[in-house]
Design a protein around this motif. Sequence first.
Motif, PDB file in Angstrom:
ATOM      1  N   LEU A   1       0.859  -1.175   0.000  1.00 50.91           N
ATOM      2  CA  LEU A   1       0.000   0.000   0.000  1.00 50.91           C
ATOM      3  C   LEU A   1       0.894   1.222   0.000  1.00 50.91           C
ATOM      4  O   LEU A   1       1.736   1.389   0.884  1.00 50.91           O
ATOM      5  N   GLU A   2       0.744   2.061  -1.014  1.00 56.11           N
ATOM      6  CA  GLU A   2       1.482   3.319  -1.084  1.00 56.11           C
ATOM      7  C   GLU A   2       0.501   4.442  -0.802  1.00 56.11           C
ATOM      8  O   GLU A   2      -0.516   4.593  -1.489  1.00 56.11           O
ATOM      9  N   VAL A   3       0.792   5.224   0.227  1.00 50.64           N
ATOM     10  CA  VAL A   3      -0.067   6.323   0.641  1.00 50.64           C
ATOM     11  C   VAL A   3       0.696   7.620   0.410  1.00 50.64           C
ATOM     12  O   VAL A   3       1.822   7.777   0.873  1.00 50.64           O
ATOM     13  N   THR A   4       0.061   8.545  -0.308  1.00 51.18           N
ATOM     14  CA  THR A   4       0.673   9.832  -0.596  1.00 51.18           C
ATOM     15  C   THR A   4      -0.193  10.933  -0.012  1.00 51.18           C
ATOM     16  O   THR A   4      -1.410  10.941  -0.215  1.00 51.18           O
ATOM     17  N   GLU A   5       0.443  11.829   0.735  1.00 54.82           N
ATOM     18  CA  GLU A   5      -0.275  12.980   1.260  1.00 54.82           C
ATOM     19  C   GLU A   5      -0.501  13.960   0.121  1.00 54.82           C
ATOM     20  O   GLU A   5       0.421  14.273  -0.625  1.00 54.82           O
ATOM     21  N   ALA A   6      -1.728  14.427  -0.015  1.00 54.63           N
ATOM     22  CA  ALA A   6      -2.079  15.377  -1.063  1.00 54.63           C
ATOM     23  C   ALA A   6      -2.932  16.482  -0.444  1.00 54.63           C
ATOM     24  O   ALA A   6      -3.463  16.312   0.657  1.00 54.63           O
ATOM     25  N   PRO A   7      -3.093  17.600  -1.133  1.00 58.72           N
ATOM     26  CA  PRO A   7      -3.886  18.704  -0.565  1.00 58.72           C
ATOM     27  C   PRO A   7      -5.320  18.298  -0.224  1.00 58.72           C
ATOM     28  O   PRO A   7      -5.889  18.782   0.751  1.00 58.72           O
ATOM     29  N   HIS A   8      -5.895  17.383  -0.979  1.00 61.49           N
ATOM     30  CA  HIS A   8      -7.281  16.974  -0.760  1.00 61.49           C
ATOM     31  C   HIS A   8      -7.416  15.805   0.223  1.00 61.49           C
ATOM     32  O   HIS A   8      -8.510  15.383   0.534  1.00 61.49           O
ATOM     33  N   GLY A   9      -6.305  15.272   0.704  1.00 64.74           N
ATOM     34  CA  GLY A   9      -6.347  14.126   1.618  1.00 64.74           C
ATOM     35  C   GLY A   9      -5.290  13.117   1.254  1.00 64.74           C
ATOM     36  O   GLY A   9      -4.212  13.480   0.796  1.00 64.74           O
ATOM     37  N   LEU A  10      -5.593  11.851   1.422  1.00 62.33           N
ATOM     38  CA  LEU A  10      -4.643  10.793   1.119  1.00 62.33           C
ATOM     39  C   LEU A  10      -4.978  10.144  -0.221  1.00 62.33           C
ATOM     40  O   LEU A  10      -6.146   9.892  -0.515  1.00 62.33           O
ATOM     41  N   SER A  11      -3.950   9.875  -0.986  1.00 65.26           N
ATOM     42  CA  SER A  11      -4.104   9.134  -2.235  1.00 65.26           C
ATOM     43  C   SER A  11      -3.450   7.783  -2.018  1.00 65.26           C
ATOM     44  O   SER A  11      -2.320   7.710  -1.534  1.00 65.26           O
ATOM     45  N   CYS A  12      -4.144   6.702  -2.352  1.00 67.63           N
ATOM     46  CA  CYS A  12      -3.631   5.361  -2.067  1.00 67.63           C
ATOM     47  C   CYS A  12      -3.566   4.504  -3.323  1.00 67.63           C
ATOM     48  O   CYS A  12      -4.448   4.575  -4.178  1.00 67.63           O
ATOM     49  N   ILE A  13      -2.521   3.704  -3.394  1.00 68.42           N
ATOM     50  CA  ILE A  13      -2.370   2.717  -4.458  1.00 68.42           C
ATOM     51  C   ILE A  13      -2.122   1.375  -3.787  1.00 68.42           C
ATOM     52  O   ILE A  13      -1.200   1.233  -2.989  1.00 68.42           O
ATOM     53  N   MET A  14      -2.967   0.403  -4.105  1.00 71.27           N
ATOM     54  CA  MET A  14      -2.834  -0.937  -3.544  1.00 71.27           C
ATOM     55  C   MET A  14      -2.331  -1.864  -4.641  1.00 71.27           C
ATOM     56  O   MET A  14      -2.869  -1.874  -5.740  1.00 71.27           O
ATOM     57  N   GLU A  15      -1.287  -2.617  -4.322  1.00 75.37           N
ATOM     58  CA  GLU A  15      -0.748  -3.608  -5.253  1.00 75.37           C
ATOM     59  C   GLU A  15      -0.745  -4.943  -4.516  1.00 75.37           C
ATOM     60  O   GLU A  15      -0.392  -4.988  -3.338  1.00 75.37           O
ATOM     61  N   TYR A  16      -1.134  -6.016  -5.202  1.00 77.73           N
ATOM     62  CA  TYR A  16      -1.263  -7.292  -4.503  1.00 77.73           C
ATOM     63  C   TYR A  16      -1.002  -8.456  -5.441  1.00 77.73           C
ATOM     64  O   TYR A  16      -1.097  -8.334  -6.655  1.00 77.73           O
ATOM     65  N   SER A  17      -0.701  -9.583  -4.833  1.00 78.67           N
ATOM     66  CA  SER A  17      -0.497 -10.820  -5.579  1.00 78.67           C
ATOM     67  C   SER A  17      -1.859 -11.411  -5.926  1.00 78.67           C
ATOM     68  O   SER A  17      -2.648 -11.736  -5.038  1.00 78.67           O
ATOM     69  N   THR A  18      -2.111 -11.579  -7.219  1.00 81.97           N
ATOM     70  CA  THR A  18      -3.407 -12.119  -7.643  1.00 81.97           C
ATOM     71  C   THR A  18      -3.518 -13.620  -7.384  1.00 81.97           C
ATOM     72  O   THR A  18      -4.608 -14.171  -7.441  1.00 81.97           O
ATOM     73  N   THR A  19      -2.402 -14.262  -7.063  1.00 80.88           N
ATOM     74  CA  THR A  19      -2.479 -15.679  -6.698  1.00 80.88           C
ATOM     75  C   THR A  19      -2.917 -15.851  -5.243  1.00 80.88           C
ATOM     76  O   THR A  19      -3.387 -16.919  -4.870  1.00 80.88           O
TER      77      THR A  19
END
Length: 125
Positions: free
Chosen positions: A93-111
Amino acid sequence: MFVNTLALRTHVDGQQDFLSLLAQVRNTCLEAYEHQDAPFEKVVDAVKPQRSMATTPLFQVMLVLQNTDAIIHASNVQPYVLETGISKFDLSLEVTEAPHGLSCIMEYSTTLFKPETIARLCRHF
């Protein structure tokens, strides 16, 4: 890179309540921060984990907090998203602080995870 990976190990007990788990994780983090100057590569060398092609040597889940406000909002810097199509870890999970709040990117193993499971996890987060 100007970051150092800080590996944390936590045992989650099904009988433990959330506040106890949170206190346990807090203590683990505080202890780890005392040694955060140790380069991750040196920790791996010292631990000498058993290597496997199936998992990373010390952790399987990564949380990244991008809170470098000066870089994110610089007008001459453009983000470049590099999508490899392959997850490096079981879950990240990558969380980035932004002016409007938090922006998140989730990456996961599909297996290991179904898209519905990750969607539910994101809703709870």
